[in-house]
Design a protein around this motif. Structure first.
Motif, PDB file in Angstrom:
ATOM      1  N   LYS A   1    -101.888 -31.722  58.231  1.00  0.00           N
ATOM      2  CA  LYS A   1    -102.800 -32.041  59.327  1.00  0.00           C
ATOM      3  C   LYS A   1    -103.872 -30.969  59.451  1.00  0.00           C
ATOM      4  N   VAL A   2    -105.009 -31.362  60.044  1.00  0.00           N
ATOM      5  CA  VAL A   2    -106.112 -30.448  60.307  1.00  0.00           C
ATOM      6  C   VAL A   2    -105.959 -29.898  61.726  1.00  0.00           C
ATOM      7  N   MET A   3    -106.132 -28.601  61.869  1.00  0.00           N
ATOM      8  CA  MET A   3    -106.033 -27.949  63.176  1.00  0.00           C
ATOM      9  C   MET A   3    -107.409 -27.411  63.556  1.00  0.00           C
ATOM     10  N   HIS A   4    -108.074 -28.095  64.494  1.00  0.00           N
ATOM     11  CA  HIS A   4    -109.418 -27.698  64.911  1.00  0.00           C
ATOM     12  C   HIS A   4    -109.352 -26.437  65.764  1.00  0.00           C
ATOM     13  N   LYS A   5    -110.315 -25.553  65.547  1.00  0.00           N
ATOM     14  CA  LYS A   5    -110.435 -24.278  66.241  1.00  0.00           C
ATOM     15  C   LYS A   5    -109.217 -23.383  65.999  1.00  0.00           C
ATOM     16  N   TYR A   6    -108.704 -23.469  64.787  1.00  0.00           N
ATOM     17  CA  TYR A   6    -107.699 -22.532  64.288  1.00  0.00           C
ATOM     18  C   TYR A   6    -108.152 -22.043  62.917  1.00  0.00           C
ATOM     19  N   LEU A   7    -107.660 -20.860  62.516  1.00  0.00           N
ATOM     20  CA  LEU A   7    -107.894 -20.353  61.177  1.00  0.00           C
ATOM     21  C   LEU A   7    -106.558 -19.960  60.560  1.00  0.00           C
ATOM     22  N   GLU A   8    -106.421 -20.247  59.270  1.00  0.00           N
ATOM     23  CA  GLU A   8    -105.221 -19.840  58.553  1.00  0.00           C
ATOM     24  C   GLU A   8    -105.442 -18.446  57.967  1.00  0.00           C
ATOM     25  N   THR A   9    -104.565 -17.529  58.304  1.00  0.00           N
ATOM     26  CA  THR A   9    -104.682 -16.179  57.773  1.00  0.00           C
ATOM     27  C   THR A   9    -104.158 -16.142  56.340  1.00  0.00           C
ATOM     28  N   SER A  10    -104.280 -14.977  55.704  1.00  0.00           N
ATOM     29  CA  SER A  10    -103.733 -14.788  54.363  1.00  0.00           C
ATOM     30  C   SER A  10    -102.233 -15.050  54.374  1.00  0.00           C
ATOM     31  N   ASN A  11    -101.721 -15.619  53.283  1.00  0.00           N
ATOM     32  CA  ASN A  11    -100.275 -15.870  53.211  1.00  0.00           C
ATOM     33  C   ASN A  11     -99.517 -14.704  52.572  1.00  0.00           C
ATOM     34  N   VAL A  12    -100.174 -13.545  52.494  1.00  0.00           N
ATOM     35  CA  VAL A  12     -99.512 -12.340  51.966  1.00  0.00           C
ATOM     36  C   VAL A  12     -98.524 -11.828  53.006  1.00  0.00           C
ATOM     37  N   ASN A  13     -97.275 -11.623  52.567  1.00  0.00           N
ATOM     38  CA  ASN A  13     -96.249 -11.058  53.441  1.00  0.00           C
ATOM     39  C   ASN A  13     -96.230  -9.545  53.236  1.00  0.00           C
ATOM     40  N   ALA A  14     -96.588  -8.812  54.282  1.00  0.00           N
ATOM     41  CA  ALA A  14     -96.735  -7.354  54.153  1.00  0.00           C
ATOM     42  C   ALA A  14     -95.425  -6.689  53.748  1.00  0.00           C
ATOM     43  N   GLY A  15     -94.318  -7.121  54.357  1.00  0.00           N
ATOM     44  CA  GLY A  15     -93.034  -6.489  54.068  1.00  0.00           C
ATOM     45  C   GLY A  15     -92.604  -6.682  52.630  1.00  0.00           C
ATOM     46  N   SER A  16     -92.626  -7.921  52.156  1.00  0.00           N
ATOM     47  CA  SER A  16     -92.189  -8.192  50.782  1.00  0.00           C
ATOM     48  C   SER A  16     -93.169  -7.595  49.777  1.00  0.00           C
ATOM     49  N   SER A  17     -94.458  -7.557  50.127  1.00  0.00           N
ATOM     50  CA  SER A  17     -95.443  -6.987  49.200  1.00  0.00           C
ATOM     51  C   SER A  17     -95.204  -5.497  49.005  1.00  0.00           C
ATOM     52  N   LEU A  18     -94.942  -4.765  50.095  1.00  0.00           N
ATOM     53  CA  LEU A  18     -94.677  -3.330  49.977  1.00  0.00           C
ATOM     54  C   LEU A  18     -93.366  -3.079  49.233  1.00  0.00           C
ATOM     55  N   THR A  19     -92.368  -3.930  49.508  1.00  0.00           N
ATOM     56  CA  THR A  19     -91.099  -3.780  48.797  1.00  0.00           C
ATOM     57  C   THR A  19     -91.283  -3.998  47.295  1.00  0.00           C
ATOM     58  N   ASN A  20     -91.997  -5.056  46.947  1.00  0.00           N
ATOM     59  CA  ASN A  20     -92.235  -5.353  45.530  1.00  0.00           C
ATOM     60  C   ASN A  20     -93.091  -4.269  44.873  1.00  0.00           C
ATOM     61  N   LEU A  21     -94.018  -3.703  45.658  1.00  0.00           N
ATOM     62  CA  LEU A  21     -94.852  -2.628  45.118  1.00  0.00           C
ATOM     63  C   LEU A  21     -93.995  -1.406  44.757  1.00  0.00           C
ATOM     64  N   ILE A  22     -93.018  -1.107  45.603  1.00  0.00           N
ATOM     65  CA  ILE A  22     -92.119   0.015  45.316  1.00  0.00           C
ATOM     66  C   ILE A  22     -91.288  -0.270  44.071  1.00  0.00           C
ATOM     67  N   LEU A  23     -90.814  -1.535  43.952  1.00  0.00           N
ATOM     68  CA  LEU A  23     -90.037  -1.905  42.770  1.00  0.00           C
ATOM     69  C   LEU A  23     -90.875  -1.793  41.500  1.00  0.00           C
ATOM     70  N   MET A  24     -92.139  -2.233  41.595  1.00  0.00           N
ATOM     71  CA  MET A  24     -93.022  -2.120  40.430  1.00  0.00           C
ATOM     72  C   MET A  24     -93.280  -0.657  40.070  1.00  0.00           C
ATOM     73  N   GLN A  25     -93.465   0.159  41.109  1.00  0.00           N
ATOM     74  CA  GLN A  25     -93.694   1.588  40.874  1.00  0.00           C
ATOM     75  C   GLN A  25     -92.485   2.226  40.192  1.00  0.00           C
ATOM     76  N   ARG A  26     -91.287   1.889  40.656  1.00  0.00           N
ATOM     77  CA  ARG A  26     -90.079   2.433  40.044  1.00  0.00           C
ATOM     78  C   ARG A  26     -89.932   1.942  38.609  1.00  0.00           C
ATOM     79  N   GLY A  27     -90.268   0.662  38.377  1.00  0.00           N
ATOM     80  CA  GLY A  27     -90.215   0.147  37.017  1.00  0.00           C
ATOM     81  C   GLY A  27     -91.183   0.872  36.106  1.00  0.00           C
ATOM     82  N   TYR A  28     -92.377   1.114  36.625  1.00  0.00           N
ATOM     83  CA  TYR A  28     -93.380   1.855  35.841  1.00  0.00           C
ATOM     84  C   TYR A  28     -92.855   3.242  35.508  1.00  0.00           C
TER      85      TYR A  28
END
Length: 602
Positions: free
Chosen positions: A553-580
């Protein structure tokens, strides 16, 4: 060469790719409508270890390194936040807004494919606005595509056929959406008026002269004679209610002879001394008592003055008159021993008639307002005790009048007779009035939602007026409903559909390709010698039968924010850093082993 170096090197490169992807997601955590990427890895290649022996019960193999597997986009919805932008909207569900760089572009989505005159793009970024030319665009200047009914030309909206518009809104033919700020509503000539109302005979009465006299002040004898005696009221505005006050008693004394008569309101006819209309009563008085019943003005020198019923001695030199009974008392018509010479009369009080008046606003071609006025006069009352029972009947006079002067513009008043059936529903055929040279169809039996009636427990009132005319109006508000249909509200009360927002879905959203500016494009791949979209062909977002959105459905006078999850992104970033880091350590270890092997030779 030591395979550790190859494996570690590929691990470093691959984890660097993962870190790059995740850091880009985090960088766009506040980008409206952004779709995050999910980096995935796969083994570089593998080999079977035949040297371990064929008798082993395990499949012995050896893997060499890692490489980038995919960087698919996530189809998870972002958060939905309220917005004040007039054209801001969000789409919840599976699907995309369609935008393009060409103001005059077009796109056709069919069941088995699509056609477009130029390259179009897809986005979840819904912060749209109006450009200087009146087109709906996004912040990057790309035009929003949808179904435009093309009702707005030169800043004027012309109302269309709702059935045809509904058919177009279900189609897959898309174009840019045009909505200038100063849209005016084109006035619509009224050609049809439907009204529903309730008529209560006891609510309103009007002086009888307004119905029984013509414009020259002359009595319309036909109306007088055909008038139901019960469809009258006295000068106190009290209905006669002859169903309860049926009797009129007359005694005449002429010389030494007396004649005593009782007339009764009913449908039994002269044989039972019963009368229904004033004409019936006139005949009874004449044949039974040699008296006459007339109607006369209280002030004959005036064109219109209160009317009275008169019992007249037409021929006898002199008679003594006694008048009584409930009907006479209601009309102030009683007499006790009144000497009535030839030509003299006994007058009632002023009589009145059940009445109701309605007005409906109508509009000419220029949007100027007029009034369609109807006067209802009851000519026959409902009497369920009669044999056979009688129903209500009203005489209706309709005309079109000017707003200010209240003078009629119709060449002549249109008259019609309406009745009510046993269920209290009005039986009336539509009539036609001349509205400045154009026929206007007028129906008072029913409107869009209601049926006219004569229920006695409700006051006389209008239930509903529906008509096809509209005055000039200015655009006041715009609303987009859940199905993406754009509705415009004007100052004249009109609400018109302008079009709808284009929505497309794909079988495989991950097959779309990012092209910058938060836009996605279709990627074609060659399969079996022919090019085909990796995402699949665009699928029209709404059902072609009922026009409703299928996947969201269309929601008038609403905006969809980014679907990036901050918590999982930071967790995955740490995992990638450790892998590196671990792959870098493996590379260092492999390098040390190579150096040690070289030193053995020394």
């Amino acid at each position: 060469m030591n395979d550790t170096l190859l494996n570690a090197y590929s691990g470093i490169k691959t984890h660097q790719f993962g870190i790059d992807s995740l850091s880009n997601n985090i960088a766009n955590i506040n980008t409206v409508g952004y779709r995050e990427n999910t980096p995935e890895f796969k083994s570089l290649f593998s080999a079977h270890l035949d040297t371990l022996g064929a008798s082993n019960v395990t499949a012995d193999d050896r893997n060499f390194g890692v490489t980038k597997g995919s960087n698919a986009i996530s189809d998870r919805d972002g958060e939905y936040m309220p917005s004040d932008g007039e054209f801001n909207m969000a789409y919840q569900g599976s699907g995309w807004f369609i935008v393009g760089p060409n103001k005059n572009g077009s796109m056709q989505i069919n069941k088995d494919g699509y056609k477009q005159a130029q390259e179009n793009f897809y986005t979840r970024e819904g912060n749209f606005l109006r450009d200087a030319d009146g087109y709906i665009v996004n912040t990057h200047g790309y035009y929003l595509y949808g179904v435009d009914l093309h009702k707005i030309k030169n800043g004027v909206l012309t109302a269309g056929n709702p059935d045809e518009e509904a058919k177009i809104l279900k189609s897959g033919k898309l174009s840019t959406l045009y909505l200038p700020r100063d849209v005016q509503y084109q006035p619509v000539l009224t050609t049809k008026v439907d009204m529903s109302l309730n008529l209560n005979a006891k609510n309103h009465v009007r002086p009888a002269e307004e119905y029984f006299l013509n414009k020259d002040g002359e009595i319309i004898n036909e109306r007088f004679l055909n008038q139901d005696a019960n469809a009258l009221a006295n000068d106190d505005n009290e209905p006669l209610d002859l169903a309860m006050h049926r009797n009129l008693e007359i005694m005449m004394v002429k010389g030494d002879m007396a004649q005593d008569l009782t007339f009764k309101y009913g449908t039994g006819g002269p044989e039972k001394n019963e009368f229904h209309t004033l004409g019936d009563l006139k005949n009874l008085l004449k044949t039974k008592a040699n008296l006459d019943l007339t109607i006369a003005k209280s002030k004959p020198d005036q064109i219109k003055s209160p009317l009275m019923l008169q019992i007249k001695n037409p021929t006898d030199p002199e008679a003594t008159l006694f008048i009584g009974g409930p009907m006479a008392e209601k009309l102030g018509w009683t007499a006790s021993g009144m000497i009535l010479k030839k030509g003299e009369t006994r007058d009632s009080v002023g009589i009145r008639i059940p009445f109701y008046s309605t007005t409906a606003e109508i509009y000419d071609k220029g949007g100027d307002k007029y009034l369609l006025k109807s006067d209802f006069f009851m000519t026959n009352s409902k009497d369920p005790m009669a044999n056979p029972p009688t129903t209500e009947k009203w005489d209706v006079e309709s005309s079109i009048i000017e707003m200010r002067s209240k003078l009629p513009i119709t060449p002549q008043t249109v008259r019609q007779t309406i009745t009510f059936d046993k269920d209290g529903k009005m039986q009336a055929k539509p009539v036609t009035l001349n509205f400045k040279g154009t026929p206007l169809t007028y129906n008072i039996a029913k409107s869009k939602d209601y049926q006219s009636s004569d229920v006695p427990y409700e006051d006389s009132k209008i239930y509903q007026i529906s008509q096809d005319g509209k005055p000039k109006g200015l655009l006041q508000n715009m609303r987009i409903d859940d199905n993406g249909v754009i509705h415009l509200a004007f100052s004249n009360g009109a609400i018109e559909t302008m079009g709808r927002v284009g929505i497309a879905a794909f079988t495989n959203d991950q097959g779309l390709r990012k092209v910058g500016s938060n836009l996605f494009d279709i990627t074609n791949v060659t399969r079996n010698g022919r090019a085909a979209p990796l995402s699949g062909n665009p699928i029209l977002g709404w059902d072609r039968d009922d026009g409703k959105l299928k996947f969201g459905k269309v929601m008038h006078k609403y905006l969809e924010t980014s679907n990036v999850n901050a918590g999982s992104s930071l967790t995955n970033l740490i995992l990638m850093q450790r892998g590196y880091s671990m792959n870098a350590k493996a590379f260092t270890t492999g390098d040390d082993l190579v150096k040690e092997a070289i030193n053995l030779k020394k």
